[in-house]
Design a protein around this motif. Structure first.
Motif, PDB file in Angstrom:
ATOM      1  N   GLY A 114       0.820  -1.208   0.000  1.00  0.00           N
ATOM      2  CA  GLY A 114       0.000   0.000   0.000  1.00  0.00           C
ATOM      3  C   GLY A 114       0.849   1.251   0.000  1.00  0.00           C
ATOM      4  O   GLY A 114       0.551   2.232  -0.696  1.00  0.00           O
ATOM      5  N   ARG A 115       1.950   1.239   0.756  1.00  0.00           N
ATOM      6  CA  ARG A 115       2.849   2.394   0.791  1.00  0.00           C
ATOM      7  C   ARG A 115       3.554   2.601  -0.546  1.00  0.00           C
ATOM      8  O   ARG A 115       3.784   3.739  -0.973  1.00  0.00           O
ATOM      9  CB  ARG A 115       3.859   2.228   1.926  1.00  0.00           C
ATOM     10  N   LEU A 116       3.906   1.501  -1.218  1.00  0.00           N
ATOM     11  CA  LEU A 116       4.529   1.629  -2.540  1.00  0.00           C
ATOM     12  C   LEU A 116       3.572   2.275  -3.537  1.00  0.00           C
ATOM     13  O   LEU A 116       3.963   3.145  -4.320  1.00  0.00           O
ATOM     14  CB  LEU A 116       4.965   0.248  -3.043  1.00  0.00           C
ATOM     15  N   VAL A 117       2.317   1.848  -3.520  1.00  0.00           N
ATOM     16  CA  VAL A 117       1.325   2.422  -4.433  1.00  0.00           C
ATOM     17  C   VAL A 117       1.118   3.903  -4.123  1.00  0.00           C
ATOM     18  O   VAL A 117       1.038   4.740  -5.032  1.00  0.00           O
ATOM     19  CB  VAL A 117       0.000   1.643  -4.335  1.00  0.00           C
ATOM     20  N   ALA A 118       1.041   4.238  -2.840  1.00  0.00           N
ATOM     21  CA  ALA A 118       0.867   5.645  -2.458  1.00  0.00           C
ATOM     22  C   ALA A 118       2.023   6.491  -2.965  1.00  0.00           C
ATOM     23  O   ALA A 118       1.818   7.638  -3.391  1.00  0.00           O
ATOM     24  CB  ALA A 118       0.755   5.755  -0.935  1.00  0.00           C
ATOM     25  N   ALA A 119       3.233   5.945  -2.934  1.00  0.00           N
ATOM     26  CA  ALA A 119       4.397   6.693  -3.401  1.00  0.00           C
ATOM     27  C   ALA A 119       4.294   7.027  -4.881  1.00  0.00           C
ATOM     28  O   ALA A 119       4.604   8.139  -5.305  1.00  0.00           O
ATOM     29  CB  ALA A 119       5.675   5.899  -3.127  1.00  0.00           C
ATOM     30  N   VAL A 120       3.829   6.065  -5.686  1.00  0.00           N
ATOM     31  CA  VAL A 120       3.665   6.321  -7.118  1.00  0.00           C
ATOM     32  C   VAL A 120       2.610   7.399  -7.350  1.00  0.00           C
ATOM     33  O   VAL A 120       2.730   8.230  -8.264  1.00  0.00           O
ATOM     34  CB  VAL A 120       3.283   5.025  -7.865  1.00  0.00           C
ATOM     35  N   LEU A 121       1.581   7.406  -6.516  1.00  0.00           N
ATOM     36  CA  LEU A 121       0.499   8.382  -6.652  1.00  0.00           C
ATOM     37  C   LEU A 121       0.856   9.738  -6.042  1.00  0.00           C
ATOM     38  O   LEU A 121       0.061  10.683  -6.129  1.00  0.00           O
ATOM     39  CB  LEU A 121      -0.770   7.840  -5.990  1.00  0.00           C
ATOM     40  N   GLY A 122       2.028   9.846  -5.423  1.00  0.00           N
ATOM     41  CA  GLY A 122       2.436  11.110  -4.823  1.00  0.00           C
ATOM     42  C   GLY A 122       1.606  11.474  -3.614  1.00  0.00           C
ATOM     43  O   GLY A 122       1.385  12.656  -3.341  1.00  0.00           O
ATOM     44  N   LEU A 123       1.147  10.456  -2.878  1.00  0.00           N
ATOM     45  CA  LEU A 123       0.297  10.675  -1.719  1.00  0.00           C
ATOM     46  C   LEU A 123       0.976  10.171  -0.442  1.00  0.00           C
ATOM     47  O   LEU A 123       1.763   9.215  -0.487  1.00  0.00           O
ATOM     48  CB  LEU A 123      -1.034   9.942  -1.886  1.00  0.00           C
ATOM     49  N   LYS A 124       0.646  10.778   0.674  1.00  0.00           N
ATOM     50  CA  LYS A 124       1.136  10.305   1.959  1.00  0.00           C
ATOM     51  C   LYS A 124       0.315   9.087   2.363  1.00  0.00           C
ATOM     52  O   LYS A 124      -0.908   9.147   2.420  1.00  0.00           O
ATOM     53  CB  LYS A 124       0.975  11.390   3.028  1.00  0.00           C
ATOM     54  N   PRO A 125       0.964   7.950   2.647  1.00  0.00           N
ATOM     55  CA  PRO A 125       0.201   6.770   3.066  1.00  0.00           C
ATOM     56  C   PRO A 125      -0.220   6.874   4.522  1.00  0.00           C
ATOM     57  O   PRO A 125       0.603   7.169   5.393  1.00  0.00           O
ATOM     58  CB  PRO A 125       1.193   5.623   2.858  1.00  0.00           C
ATOM     59  N   VAL A 126      -1.484   6.629   4.780  1.00  0.00           N
ATOM     60  CA  VAL A 126      -2.003   6.590   6.143  1.00  0.00           C
ATOM     61  C   VAL A 126      -2.595   5.201   6.329  1.00  0.00           C
ATOM     62  O   VAL A 126      -3.653   4.886   5.785  1.00  0.00           O
ATOM     63  CB  VAL A 126      -3.070   7.673   6.387  1.00  0.00           C
ATOM     64  N   VAL A 127      -1.896   4.352   7.084  1.00  0.00           N
ATOM     65  CA  VAL A 127      -2.314   2.964   7.262  1.00  0.00           C
ATOM     66  C   VAL A 127      -3.171   2.839   8.508  1.00  0.00           C
ATOM     67  O   VAL A 127      -2.748   3.214   9.606  1.00  0.00           O
ATOM     68  CB  VAL A 127      -1.092   2.030   7.362  1.00  0.00           C
ATOM     69  N   LYS A 128      -4.397   2.322   8.332  1.00  0.00           N
ATOM     70  CA  LYS A 128      -5.313   2.131   9.454  1.00  0.00           C
ATOM     71  C   LYS A 128      -5.628   0.652   9.608  1.00  0.00           C
ATOM     72  O   LYS A 128      -5.875  -0.047   8.626  1.00  0.00           O
ATOM     73  CB  LYS A 128      -6.606   2.929   9.226  1.00  0.00           C
ATOM     74  N   ASN A 129      -5.613   0.199  10.838  1.00  0.00           N
ATOM     75  CA  ASN A 129      -5.834  -1.213  11.129  1.00  0.00           C
ATOM     76  C   ASN A 129      -7.231  -1.441  11.682  1.00  0.00           C
ATOM     77  O   ASN A 129      -7.703  -0.694  12.537  1.00  0.00           O
ATOM     78  CB  ASN A 129      -4.786  -1.689  12.133  1.00  0.00           C
ATOM     79  N   PHE A 130      -7.896  -2.485  11.176  1.00  0.00           N
ATOM     80  CA  PHE A 130      -9.270  -2.789  11.551  1.00  0.00           C
ATOM     81  C   PHE A 130      -9.423  -4.287  11.805  1.00  0.00           C
ATOM     82  O   PHE A 130      -8.539  -5.080  11.486  1.00  0.00           O
ATOM     83  CB  PHE A 130     -10.245  -2.431  10.410  1.00  0.00           C
TER      84      PHE A 130
END
Length: 342
Positions: free
Chosen positions: A118-134
């Protein structure tokens, strides 16, 4: 993802095998969250994402250079672009499933192959990854409500789920056979090679259903397949180590994890072959999952294909010992498990 019953059994087995600490709400995301900044001049901006951090030996920590790609970012919904964040949902509560999502060596950080990707994909999109656990159920509640943009949590693409969600595939959904490294037996994809073998499997699981179907076919041919059950995953692995069974049949990621954990023991194991979790007629796929008509599946698939074409995807899989689940390309809403098997 297999049935709830399978998920609970698989999770309990991994919990017993790895003694993973139970998670609490509000867990922090893993280190290496700094995504490449959003490009403002139409060019790519390089950043670094660390995969495999704090994995306690489940992965090889690897720093991957990733560029934010303006052309792909431009396809994002405006609301996501304006937020500057990609909110990534992971359904790991309460105990996690190594190597997919679990508590890291610092006893507090959510790590695993899924949040890493998920963080790798966010990097390509130029977005800050915010990981939430559920919990597994609340992961989908978050997507439904729009509080979570996309789920990266070993979610299987199914036709039933397409009624509410859209998908961007990124891994094969595979089951695997684990055998001793000294064994010469391999599963080639043809159930006939199971004749005369003794195989352990978890009761009430998708893989048990497949294995019993094969046993019935072999019995009709006058051949024998012995299916063994043990109270937990530790029991299966003890039987494998002692030579009481020829193989254990279970989820491929769990096998990948166990192989890394016992590599230095006197009785190391290996992956002896895989098969689609959907059976022999369809390759099951794991997919990034967003709310239907959110407009996220297409740019996420483009980001995944960028990672595939530029090598970071293969490095991510190799770091987590999951190279045997690679896909050649990410597809938007590919054929999923049929309604009769969702």
């Amino acid at each position: 993802m297999p049935s709830t019953r399978f998920r609970s059994r698989f999770t309990r087995g991994l919990l017993a095998a790895t003694a993973v600490t139970a998670l609490a709400t509000g867990l922090t995301a893993c280190g290496g969250d700094s995504a490449a900044s959003a490009p403002s001049d139409g060019k790519n901006t390089a950043g670094t994402v660390t995969v495999g951090a704090l994995s306690n030996g489940a992965a090889r920590q690897t720093d991957l250079k990733v560029s934010a790609v303006a052309a792909i970012r431009a396809h994002l919904p405006k609301s996501v672009t304006d937020s500057g964040e990609l909110v990534i949902g992971v359904g790991a509560l309460p105990a996690g499933s190594a190597p997919l999502n679990f508590i890291g060596s610092d006893q507090r950080t959510l790590v695993g192959s899924e949040p890493d990707f998920g963080r790798l994909v966010a990097a390509v999109l130029g977005l800050k990854p915010v990981v939430k656990n559920f919990t597994w159920e609340n992961l989908f509640v978050g997507i439904d409500s729009g509080k979570t943009n996309v789920g990266f949590s070993n979610i299987t693409d199914t036709e039933e789920r397409k009624k509410k969600y859209e998908f961007a595939s990124y891994r094969q959904d595979n089951l695997g056979f684990e055998a001793l490294r000294t064994s010469t037996w391999n599963f080639s994809g043809d159930y006939q090679v199971l004749a005369g073998r003794t195989v352990a499997v978890g009761a009430g699981t998708n893989q048990e259903k497949i294995l019993l179907e094969w046993r019935t076919k072999l019995q009709a041919q006058g051949k024998k397949l012995t299916v063994k059950y043990f109270p937990d995953l530790n029991g299966s692995y003890l039987a494998l180590s002692s030579g009481k069974i020829d193989a254990y049949f279970g989820p491929n990621p769990g096998i990948a994890y166990h192989v890394t954990q016992n590599a230095g023991t006197s009785r190391p194991t290996r992956n002896a072959g895989t098969i689609s979790g959907a059976g022999t007629t369809l390759q099951g796929l794991i997919a990034a999952t967003s709310k239907k008509d959110s407009g996220l599946a297409q740019p996420v698939a483009e980001a995944i294909n960028y990672l595939i074409q530029n090598g970071q995807y293969a490095q991510w899989l190799a770091a987590w010992n999951l190279s045997n689940e690679a896909v050649p390309t990410s597809q938007v809403n590919p054929p999923g498990l049929p309604l009769s098997n969702s």
